[in-house]
Design an enzyme around this catalytic site. Structure first.
Site, mmCIF file in Angstrom:
data_model
loop_
_atom_site.group_PDB
_atom_site.id
_atom_site.type_symbol
_atom_site.label_atom_id
_atom_site.label_comp_id
_atom_site.label_asym_id
_atom_site.label_seq_id
_atom_site.Cartn_x
_atom_site.Cartn_y
_atom_site.Cartn_z
ATOM 1 N N ASN A 1 0.802 -1.234 0.000
ATOM 2 C CA ASN A 1 0.000 0.000 0.000
ATOM 3 C C ASN A 1 0.835 1.284 0.000
ATOM 4 O O ASN A 1 0.435 2.290 -0.574
ATOM 5 C CB ASN A 1 -1.003 -0.010 1.158
ATOM 6 C CG ASN A 1 -0.344 -0.146 2.505
ATOM 7 O OD1 ASN A 1 0.832 -0.525 2.605
ATOM 8 N ND2 ASN A 1 -1.079 0.161 3.542
ATOM 9 N N GLU B 1 4.945 -4.629 11.669
ATOM 10 C CA GLU B 1 3.821 -3.700 11.512
ATOM 11 C C GLU B 1 2.732 -4.478 10.803
ATOM 12 O O GLU B 1 2.857 -4.770 9.608
ATOM 13 C CB GLU B 1 4.238 -2.490 10.663
ATOM 14 C CG GLU B 1 5.283 -1.597 11.289
ATOM 15 C CD GLU B 1 4.791 -0.842 12.497
ATOM 16 O OE1 GLU B 1 3.567 -0.849 12.761
ATOM 17 O OE2 GLU B 1 5.624 -0.267 13.207
ATOM 18 N N CYS C 1 -3.389 0.430 6.824
ATOM 19 C CA CYS C 1 -3.447 -0.482 7.984
ATOM 20 C C CYS C 1 -4.100 0.143 9.203
ATOM 21 O O CYS C 1 -4.786 -0.528 9.966
ATOM 22 C CB CYS C 1 -2.031 -0.912 8.339
ATOM 23 S SG CYS C 1 -0.919 0.482 8.525
ATOM 24 N N GLU D 1 7.856 2.195 14.638
ATOM 25 C CA GLU D 1 8.577 2.791 13.511
ATOM 26 C C GLU D 1 8.364 4.296 13.526
ATOM 27 O O GLU D 1 7.575 4.818 14.311
ATOM 28 C CB GLU D 1 8.053 2.203 12.185
ATOM 29 C CG GLU D 1 8.460 0.752 12.001
ATOM 30 C CD GLU D 1 8.290 0.260 10.567
ATOM 31 O OE1 GLU D 1 7.236 0.524 9.968
ATOM 32 O OE2 GLU D 1 9.223 -0.387 10.051
HETATM 33 P P1 NDP Z 1 0.993 -9.676 3.109
HETATM 34 O O1 NDP Z 1 1.099 -10.131 4.517
HETATM 35 O O2 NDP Z 1 0.259 -10.501 2.153
HETATM 36 O O3 NDP Z 1 2.446 -9.476 2.485
HETATM 37 C C1 NDP Z 1 3.414 -8.667 3.105
HETATM 38 C C2 NDP Z 1 4.781 -9.039 2.572
HETATM 39 O O4 NDP Z 1 5.154 -10.320 3.083
HETATM 40 C C3 NDP Z 1 4.830 -9.167 1.042
HETATM 41 O O5 NDP Z 1 6.068 -8.691 0.587
HETATM 42 C C4 NDP Z 1 4.699 -10.671 0.857
HETATM 43 O O6 NDP Z 1 5.185 -11.135 -0.366
HETATM 44 C C5 NDP Z 1 5.526 -11.178 2.014
HETATM 45 N N1 NDP Z 1 5.256 -12.558 2.397
HETATM 46 C C6 NDP Z 1 4.167 -13.303 2.155
HETATM 47 N N2 NDP Z 1 4.302 -14.538 2.710
HETATM 48 C C7 NDP Z 1 5.512 -14.555 3.323
HETATM 49 C C8 NDP Z 1 6.236 -15.541 4.065
HETATM 50 N N3 NDP Z 1 5.742 -16.743 4.318
HETATM 51 N N4 NDP Z 1 7.455 -15.215 4.542
HETATM 52 C C9 NDP Z 1 7.976 -13.988 4.333
HETATM 53 N N5 NDP Z 1 7.337 -13.021 3.625
HETATM 54 C C10 NDP Z 1 6.123 -13.300 3.124
HETATM 55 O O7 NDP Z 1 0.414 -8.198 3.201
HETATM 56 P P2 NDP Z 1 -0.032 -7.257 2.005
HETATM 57 O O8 NDP Z 1 1.143 -6.952 1.144
HETATM 58 O O9 NDP Z 1 -1.246 -7.849 1.388
HETATM 59 O O10 NDP Z 1 -0.403 -5.908 2.771
HETATM 60 C C11 NDP Z 1 -1.618 -5.716 3.424
HETATM 61 C C12 NDP Z 1 -1.494 -6.005 4.901
HETATM 62 O O11 NDP Z 1 -0.426 -5.257 5.452
HETATM 63 C C13 NDP Z 1 -2.721 -5.601 5.681
HETATM 64 O O12 NDP Z 1 -3.028 -6.562 6.664
HETATM 65 C C14 NDP Z 1 -2.298 -4.325 6.356
HETATM 66 O O13 NDP Z 1 -3.007 -4.018 7.516
HETATM 67 C C15 NDP Z 1 -0.859 -4.579 6.617
HETATM 68 N N6 NDP Z 1 -0.140 -3.318 6.763
HETATM 69 C C16 NDP Z 1 0.283 -2.933 8.000
HETATM 70 C C17 NDP Z 1 0.892 -1.713 8.181
HETATM 71 C C18 NDP Z 1 1.374 -1.277 9.530
HETATM 72 O O14 NDP Z 1 2.180 -0.351 9.573
HETATM 73 N N7 NDP Z 1 0.906 -1.848 10.621
HETATM 74 C C19 NDP Z 1 1.077 -0.785 7.056
HETATM 75 C C20 NDP Z 1 0.626 -1.311 5.797
HETATM 76 C C21 NDP Z 1 0.014 -2.529 5.664
HETATM 77 P P3 NDP Z 1 4.255 -11.039 -1.675
HETATM 78 O O15 NDP Z 1 3.101 -10.190 -1.414
HETATM 79 O O16 NDP Z 1 5.144 -10.447 -2.659
HETATM 80 O O17 NDP Z 1 3.840 -12.424 -1.988
#
Ligand code: NDP
Length: 491
Positions: A154, A251, A285, A464
């Site tokens: 995002n 996060e 998020c 952060e």
């Molecule tokens: P995901 O959890 O699907 O993915 C996050 C990252 O983790 C991506 O780069 C993904 O790879 C990677 N990933 C996926 N599986 C694994 C694994 N088994 N081991 C290591 N890395 C892995 O989140 P989204 O990208 O869909 O983002 C949305 C989510 O993020 C929402 O829940 C949102 O609330 C949260 N978020 C939290 C924030 C905060 O500051 N608290 C800020 C922004 C978002 P890939 O996608 O490339 O497969």
């Protein structure tokens, strides 16, 4: 000027783009138009090994570089980001589908702010000194060595800056994996860091999906891992990180409450609720998606919120008049629409939006949803319990302050919260009791540099955007110095 996009993006390791041995690549699409942007090569085991090796080789000399010099280099990187704001914002829009107005005013510039903040704060990061009865001790903040970070889709560039700046300025090297759906700007950041003087290997970018992420979180030579993502992904990363007891920062997701009391300035409360539900088309998020409104002003609040929400303009994200862009991809678009259907099926009152929007022209194949408001929601509804990550607000009436706090806290997440009231004591009393890492009073979703950001409960570990993040990328080293003869009980 719009940046030319290379048709095959590669990982950036030791100061150069490297081809992946596996030769596997994946496509990345523009969420607003459905067009292919480019293909991206996946980093496999070989590239991860190369990145870790490069990061280890470079880290020691980087850690020995005086902090003032590391800080100077980071300041230069922040300057370059600002100079390239428009071109980077355009890339971010192409990758994420968010409105250009947001990307130009927030994504790149807050990334630059964070880099400047950490560059300044690190210079002042000092250890402790204390005298004891037989000598003295001092401490310093030593880097971990090689760290890794994994980003969500995002705020791709901002997340990369929030994680890389505290890691780099404290003398670590960092391997960053952006989300596979938003790979473009991480490479730009790597180029900018290089141009600013960050040595090869100190900031590497590896591309790929969760498999690549898992190679990082389980790697025995990586000492710390930070992730922004869903709670479920955080748990997987934490489990993998246990293999060599990596330090972790997380996060994660949220389902944050906003409480609107009857004495609030209603127009301001509506502004806060709109910012907390519709910014970046709801893909934030910390969004305040459970909106508790005191019964006495419930209908008046709904009327105002509906009127202002209907004025939002869903459209081509590259158009400066657009206020709501495209959902990140078709699958996510369909997931959000399913939640909307579930809301209706479970008896919530749809007061506006809820449509799968079909635009004309270049955005005819985009993933658009109209901003949606559900009224008369209850705590048990799926749309109230689960993170939707789209432009969907759930409004719930309440009678008393105690009830609102109890219901707001009835949630496994604890990222953020908001309180709208003009009564000073009530505002602080309620904020004090809300189980959330960040609580805004009479505003929502502001994160100026220096303000700690992170979650309670399952929304995360660590903070952060603030000075304590520097210590999260370091480990305290204590040195005791004896000034007196040893008081030894042995002859
Ligand atoms: P995901 O959890 O699907 O993915 C996050 C990252 O983790 C991506 O780069 C993904 O790879 C990677 N990933 C996926 N599986 C694994 C694994 N088994 N081991 C290591 N890395 C892995 O989140 P989204 O990208 O869909 O983002 C949305 C989510 O993020 C929402 O829940 C949102 O609330 C949260 N978020 C939290 C924030 C905060 O500051 N608290 C800020 C922004 C978002 P890939 O996608 O490339 O497969």
């Amino acid at each position: 000027m719009t940046k030319k996009i290379i048709s095959l993006q590669k990982s950036f390791i030791h100061g150069a783009y490297v081809s992946s041995e596996s030769g596997k690549d994946f496509p990345t699409y523009n969420p607003a138009t459905g067009e292919l942007i480019c293909n991206v090569q996946s980093a496999g085991e070989k590239e991860i090994e190369a990145a870790v090796q490069s990061a280890w080789e470079s880290q020691k000399a980087w850690a020995e570089t005086p902090v003032i010099e590391r800080s100077r280099i980071l300041h230069k990187a922040a300057r370059l980001l600002r100079e390239r704001n428009v071109e980077l914002a355009e890339l971010e829009v192409m990758d994420t589908g968010k409105p250009i107005n947001e990307a130009e005013s927030v994504d790149v510039l807050t990334g630059a702010d964070a880099i400047e903040f950490y560059a300044n704060a690190a210079v002042a990061l000092a250890g402790d000194y204390n005298k004891t009865d037989s000598g003295f001790y001092y401490t310093r903040h030593a880097p971990f060595g090689v760290c890794a970070a994994i980003g969500a889709w995002n705020y791709p560039l901002q997340i990369a800056c929030w994680k890389s700046a505290p890691a780099l300025v404290t003398g670590n090297s960092l391997i960053f994996k952006p989300s596979e759906v938003t790979p473009l700007t991480a490479n730009c950041l790597a180029e900018i860091y290089s141009e600013a003087g960050v040595p090869p290997g100190v900031f590497d970018v590896v591309h790929g999906d969760g498999t690549t992420g898992a190679l990082l979180s389980s790697h025995p030579r990586i000492r710390k891992i930070a992730i922004t993502g869903e709670v479920g992904t955080g748990k997987k990363v934490m489990t993998a990180a246990a293999s060599n007891l990596k330090n972790i920062s997380m996060e994660l997701g949220g389902k944050s409450p906003i409480i609107v009391f009857a004495d609030a300035n209603l127009n301001e409360a509506v502004s806060g609720v709109m910012l907390g539900n519709f910014y970046t088309q709801g893909e934030v998020c910390s969004n305040g998606t459970r909106v508790f409104v005191e019964e006495k002003v419930y209908e008046a609040f709904l009327t105002l919120l509906k009127a202002r929400t209907e004025k939002l303009r869903v459209g081509d994200p590259m158009d400066h008049a657009t206020t709501i862009g495209a959902m990140i991809h078709q699958q996510h678009h369909d997931k959000v629409l399913n939640y909307i259907k579930q809301g209706i099926a479970e008896g919530a009152r749809l007061i506006c939006g809820g449509n799968d929007l079909k635009l004309e022209g270049r955005c005819a194949k985009g993933n658009f949803i109209s901003p949606t408001i559900f009224a008369d929601c209850t705590d048990e509804m799926t749309i109230v319990k689960e993170e939707i990550f789209g432009p969907v607000a759930a409004i719930l009436p309440f009678k008393t302050e105690t009830e609102a706090i109890k219901r707001a806290n009835h949630c496994e997440f604890g990222l953020a919260a908001g309180v709208f009231t003009q009564e000073l004591t009530k505002a602080h009393r309620v904020a004090d009791q809300l189980e959330a890492g960040v609580c805004w009073i009479n505003n929502y979703n502001l994160t100026p540099s220096g303000m700690p950001f992170g979650g309670f409960k399952q929304s995360g570990i660590g903070r952060e955007n603030c000075a304590t993040a520097l210590t999260e990328y370091t480990q305290e080293k204590t040195v005791f110095v004896s000034t007196d003869p040893i008081d030894c009980p042995y002859e």
